[in-house]
Design a protein around this motif. Structure first.
Motif, PDB file in Angstrom:
ATOM      1  N   THR A   1      28.869  20.686  64.705  1.00 47.85           N
ATOM      2  CA  THR A   1      27.948  21.633  64.072  1.00 47.85           C
ATOM      3  C   THR A   1      27.587  21.211  62.661  1.00 47.85           C
ATOM      4  O   THR A   1      26.417  21.298  62.251  1.00 47.85           O
ATOM      5  N   PHE A   2      28.572  20.732  61.914  1.00 46.74           N
ATOM      6  CA  PHE A   2      28.353  20.436  60.497  1.00 46.74           C
ATOM      7  C   PHE A   2      28.305  18.936  60.196  1.00 46.74           C
ATOM      8  O   PHE A   2      28.302  18.546  59.026  1.00 46.74           O
ATOM      9  N   ASP A   3      28.245  18.108  61.244  1.00 44.07           N
ATOM     10  CA  ASP A   3      28.234  16.654  61.073  1.00 44.07           C
ATOM     11  C   ASP A   3      29.397  16.233  60.178  1.00 44.07           C
ATOM     12  O   ASP A   3      29.233  15.485  59.208  1.00 44.07           O
ATOM     13  N   ALA A   4      30.579  16.715  60.526  1.00 46.65           N
ATOM     14  CA  ALA A   4      31.766  16.499  59.704  1.00 46.65           C
ATOM     15  C   ALA A   4      32.651  15.404  60.289  1.00 46.65           C
ATOM     16  O   ALA A   4      32.557  15.052  61.470  1.00 46.65           O
ATOM     17  N   HIS A   5      33.527  14.888  59.447  1.00 40.73           N
ATOM     18  CA  HIS A   5      34.508  13.875  59.840  1.00 40.73           C
ATOM     19  C   HIS A   5      35.812  14.568  60.206  1.00 40.73           C
ATOM     20  O   HIS A   5      36.263  15.481  59.518  1.00 40.73           O
ATOM     21  N   LEU A   6      36.434  14.131  61.300  1.00 42.98           N
ATOM     22  CA  LEU A   6      37.683  14.709  61.761  1.00 42.98           C
ATOM     23  C   LEU A   6      38.847  13.787  61.433  1.00 42.98           C
ATOM     24  O   LEU A   6      38.841  12.610  61.801  1.00 42.98           O
ATOM     25  N   THR A   7      39.858  14.317  60.754  1.00 40.91           N
ATOM     26  CA  THR A   7      41.097  13.587  60.504  1.00 40.91           C
ATOM     27  C   THR A   7      42.211  14.217  61.329  1.00 40.91           C
ATOM     28  O   THR A   7      42.503  15.409  61.178  1.00 40.91           O
ATOM     29  N   CYS A   8      42.801  13.433  62.215  1.00 41.07           N
ATOM     30  CA  CYS A   8      43.914  13.894  63.036  1.00 41.07           C
ATOM     31  C   CYS A   8      45.216  13.522  62.334  1.00 41.07           C
ATOM     32  O   CYS A   8      45.492  12.328  62.135  1.00 41.07           O
ATOM     33  N   LEU A   9      45.994  14.511  61.965  1.00 38.03           N
ATOM     34  CA  LEU A   9      47.242  14.281  61.248  1.00 38.03           C
ATOM     35  C   LEU A   9      48.423  14.590  62.161  1.00 38.03           C
ATOM     36  O   LEU A   9      48.673  15.745  62.516  1.00 38.03           O
ATOM     37  N   GLN A  10      49.125  13.542  62.562  1.00 39.70           N
ATOM     38  CA  GLN A  10      50.296  13.680  63.427  1.00 39.70           C
ATOM     39  C   GLN A  10      51.548  13.530  62.572  1.00 39.70           C
ATOM     40  O   GLN A  10      51.795  12.476  61.991  1.00 39.70           O
ATOM     41  N   VAL A  11      52.325  14.590  62.497  1.00 35.79           N
ATOM     42  CA  VAL A  11      53.480  14.617  61.603  1.00 35.79           C
ATOM     43  C   VAL A  11      54.767  14.650  62.419  1.00 35.79           C
ATOM     44  O   VAL A  11      54.949  15.518  63.276  1.00 35.79           O
ATOM     45  N   THR A  12      55.662  13.710  62.136  1.00 37.93           N
ATOM     46  CA  THR A  12      56.994  13.722  62.732  1.00 37.93           C
ATOM     47  C   THR A  12      57.963  14.347  61.743  1.00 37.93           C
ATOM     48  O   THR A  12      58.158  13.815  60.650  1.00 37.93           O
ATOM     49  N   PRO A  13      58.569  15.487  62.095  1.00 39.15           N
ATOM     50  CA  PRO A  13      59.538  16.118  61.178  1.00 39.15           C
ATOM     51  C   PRO A  13      60.846  15.330  61.186  1.00 39.15           C
ATOM     52  O   PRO A  13      61.833  15.717  61.796  1.00 39.15           O
ATOM     53  N   TYR A  14      60.822  14.209  60.477  1.00 33.19           N
ATOM     54  CA  TYR A  14      61.930  13.252  60.528  1.00 33.19           C
ATOM     55  C   TYR A  14      63.269  13.904  60.224  1.00 33.19           C
ATOM     56  O   TYR A  14      64.299  13.565  60.819  1.00 33.19           O
ATOM     57  N   ASN A  15      63.269  14.870  59.306  1.00 32.70           N
ATOM     58  CA  ASN A  15      64.524  15.515  58.922  1.00 32.70           C
ATOM     59  C   ASN A  15      65.172  16.269  60.079  1.00 32.70           C
ATOM     60  O   ASN A  15      66.376  16.529  60.071  1.00 32.70           O
ATOM     61  N   ALA A  16      64.382  16.613  61.105  1.00 34.04           N
ATOM     62  CA  ALA A  16      64.940  17.315  62.258  1.00 34.04           C
ATOM     63  C   ALA A  16      65.803  16.413  63.119  1.00 34.04           C
ATOM     64  O   ALA A  16      66.582  16.893  63.939  1.00 34.04           O
ATOM     65  N   TYR A  17      65.662  15.102  62.907  1.00 35.00           N
ATOM     66  CA  TYR A  17      66.409  14.150  63.728  1.00 35.00           C
ATOM     67  C   TYR A  17      67.409  13.353  62.892  1.00 35.00           C
ATOM     68  O   TYR A  17      67.847  12.288  63.276  1.00 35.00           O
ATOM     69  N   VAL A  18      67.738  13.892  61.723  1.00 40.03           N
ATOM     70  CA  VAL A  18      68.716  13.266  60.852  1.00 40.03           C
ATOM     71  C   VAL A  18      69.926  14.185  60.721  1.00 40.03           C
ATOM     72  O   VAL A  18      69.774  15.388  60.522  1.00 40.03           O
ATOM     73  N   SER A  19      71.123  13.619  60.849  1.00 40.63           N
ATOM     74  CA  SER A  19      72.339  14.404  60.734  1.00 40.63           C
ATOM     75  C   SER A  19      73.114  13.988  59.490  1.00 40.63           C
ATOM     76  O   SER A  19      73.055  12.825  59.074  1.00 40.63           O
TER      77      SER A  19
END
Length: 270
Positions: free
Chosen positions: A27-45
């Motif tokens: 609709t607005f001729d806009a640019h899309l940025t896909c941000l994929q975030v890994t919550p690294y702290n969730a897999y750290v002990s």
């Protein structure tokens, strides 16, 4: 509106919010940025003596799943007509999204349903993101898989600074809307002044209708949503947490209620 940021996470609502983001970009001729975030702290002990180790097997599985999601989404994006890029990041999800929002016009995330399969549902980040994001935030409810900017738009108005921010940030969508309705809700139907908002929009070439509604037997959030539903609105524009969030938690509030229950996309600013 030329820069749209999308939260990429492998949940049941990903395809829906992706389609909503693509509709807005077209609709607005806009640019899309896909941000994929890994919550690294969730897999750290953390060991009792101060040592840190990563649950390697779990993290490897997460990476493989993320790669599959990226490949699937990139195939879809490659077949479309929207300009896009992809950012992969490790870190706290909310903080990463908020940082990336600094130079975005709109951030698209999904509503947290609060029930169902915890593995496949969207992350419970809407409250924090809505309050701290530097741009407007579009909360996409479950099952909403399209966005027609040419439909009517409804503004929940209470003359607060947060509502004013939402109004300004929503201007591109309000200009595209077939009609704009400024709605205030109070016990007597006239608790909040609307004329200033109407005047502001008119100076930006946006005509709007004013509505003062009473709460009757419903909450203010329910009244707003019913009004927006009757007019087949594309979204409900409103300030996020107009009172202190502590008081919202204790006393309830329009923001809190609608974030959980709205079936209409919410365009929020704080």
């Amino acid at each position: 509106m030329k820069s749209v940021l999308l939260h990429v996470y492998d949940d049941d609502a990903l395809d829906d919010r992706l389609q909503v983001a693509l509709d807005i970009c077209r609709t607005f001729d806009a640019h899309l940025t896909c941000l994929q975030v890994t919550p690294y702290n969730a897999y750290v002990s953390f060991e009792p003596l101060g040592g840190v180790y990563t649950q390697a097997a779990v993290l490897e599985s997460v990476r493989e799943r993320e790669d599959e999601v990226r490949k699937r989404i990139e195939v879809r994006l490659g077949q479309g007509d929207v300009r896009w890029d992809w950012i992969a990041a490790d870190g706290p999800v909310v903080q990463t999204l908020v940082s990336a929002s600094a130079l975005s016009d709109l951030l698209v995330i999904s509503q947290f349903p609060g029930s169902g399969d915890a593995v496949s549902q969207p992350l419970p980040i809407v409250d924090e993101v809505a309050v701290h994001a530097a741009c407007a935030v579009l909360i996409v409810p479950s099952g909403v898989s399209a966005f027609d900017a040419g439909s009517p738009a409804v503004i929940g108005w209470n003359a607060s600074p947060e509502a004013a921010n939402a109004l300004r940030n929503a201007l591109p969508i309000l200009r595209a809307a077939s009609s704009v309705h400024i709605v205030s809700v109070g016990e007597n139907g006239d608790e909040f002044p609307q004329v200033a908002a109407n005047t502001y929009l008119s100076r930006h070439g946006v005509a709007s209708d004013l509505h003062a509604l009473s709460t009757s037997a419903k909450s203010a959030g329910g009244v707003l949503e019913d009004f927006a539903t009757r007019r087949a609105a594309s979204c409900l524009v409103m300030g996020a947490y107009g009172r202190s969030r502590f008081r919202e938690t204790l006393l309830g509030g329009v923001t809190r209620d609608l974030l959980r229950t709205s079936r209409i996309p919410l365009l929020l600013s704080h």
